[in-house]
Design an enzyme around this catalytic site. Sequence first.
Site, PDB file in Angstrom:
ATOM      1  N   HIS A   1     -47.487-108.704  -5.570  1.00  0.00           N
ATOM      2  CA  HIS A   1     -48.702-107.949  -5.857  1.00  0.00           C
ATOM      3  C   HIS A   1     -49.914-108.816  -5.545  1.00  0.00           C
ATOM      4  O   HIS A   1     -50.374-109.592  -6.391  1.00  0.00           O
ATOM      5  CB  HIS A   1     -48.715-107.500  -7.317  1.00  0.00           C
TER       6      HIS A   1
ATOM      7  N   CYS B   1     -45.432-104.412  -2.312  1.00  0.00           N
ATOM      8  CA  CYS B   1     -44.337-104.123  -3.237  1.00  0.00           C
ATOM      9  C   CYS B   1     -43.469-102.971  -2.708  1.00  0.00           C
ATOM     10  O   CYS B   1     -42.898-103.080  -1.634  1.00  0.00           O
ATOM     11  CB  CYS B   1     -44.864-103.871  -4.647  1.00  0.00           C
TER      12      CYS B   1
ATOM     13  N   GLU C   1     -52.884-107.988  -5.353  1.00  0.00           N
ATOM     14  CA  GLU C   1     -54.053-107.601  -6.154  1.00  0.00           C
ATOM     15  C   GLU C   1     -54.081-108.270  -7.527  1.00  0.00           C
ATOM     16  O   GLU C   1     -55.120-108.276  -8.179  1.00  0.00           O
ATOM     17  CB  GLU C   1     -54.122-106.077  -6.288  1.00  0.00           C
TER      18      GLU C   1
END
Length: 195
Positions: free
Chosen positions: A177, A77, A179
């Site tokens: 993202h 990001c 994650e």
Amino acid sequence: MKTVIIKYNAGNVQSVMYALDRLGASYLLTDDEAEIRSADKVIFPGVGEASTAMAYLREKGLDKLIPTLKQPVLGTCVGMQLMCRHSEENDTNCMGIFDIDVRRFPSQPGFKVPHTGWNSIHSLSGPLTEGLPEQAYVYFVHSYGADVCAETTAVCEYVRPFSAMLQKDNFYAAQFHAEISGNVGQRILENFLKL
């Protein structure tokens, strides 16, 4: 294996920690130069605003340290954007690892800015995308994107084509993202940890 998450007052670090916990990876959150240099893998995440983040990196000398790292480095990001040459967000000079600019998405009917939510990526290449299908879906939250360039390893279409992922030497980056991108994001993180 020692994995370091770079601490620079950018948000979203907790979700990166949770993702690494799910993978059973040990990690350290730090802005200490010696700890970062001695890591096997370095993750440079971020949610925030480019000029504020770069100011903190400069204050800590991390803007000079990060481009000299030799181990695999993954920026996500805002972390990815700060690895580029320049961001239109508050006219910010960044680290220049990737020789490409980050530009704001223009206003266009039918498209909301920021680009928020799930979108597909294509034209996949490089080791981090191994095992992923073309048109894999990942989660984005951003108003700025890096142009498609020679280092692009995944492309996303939103208002215009932009670099969803980049790679140059030992530096890897994802605009989305990883994650919080489900199984696809987990596979990308696994691939990074296996480098």
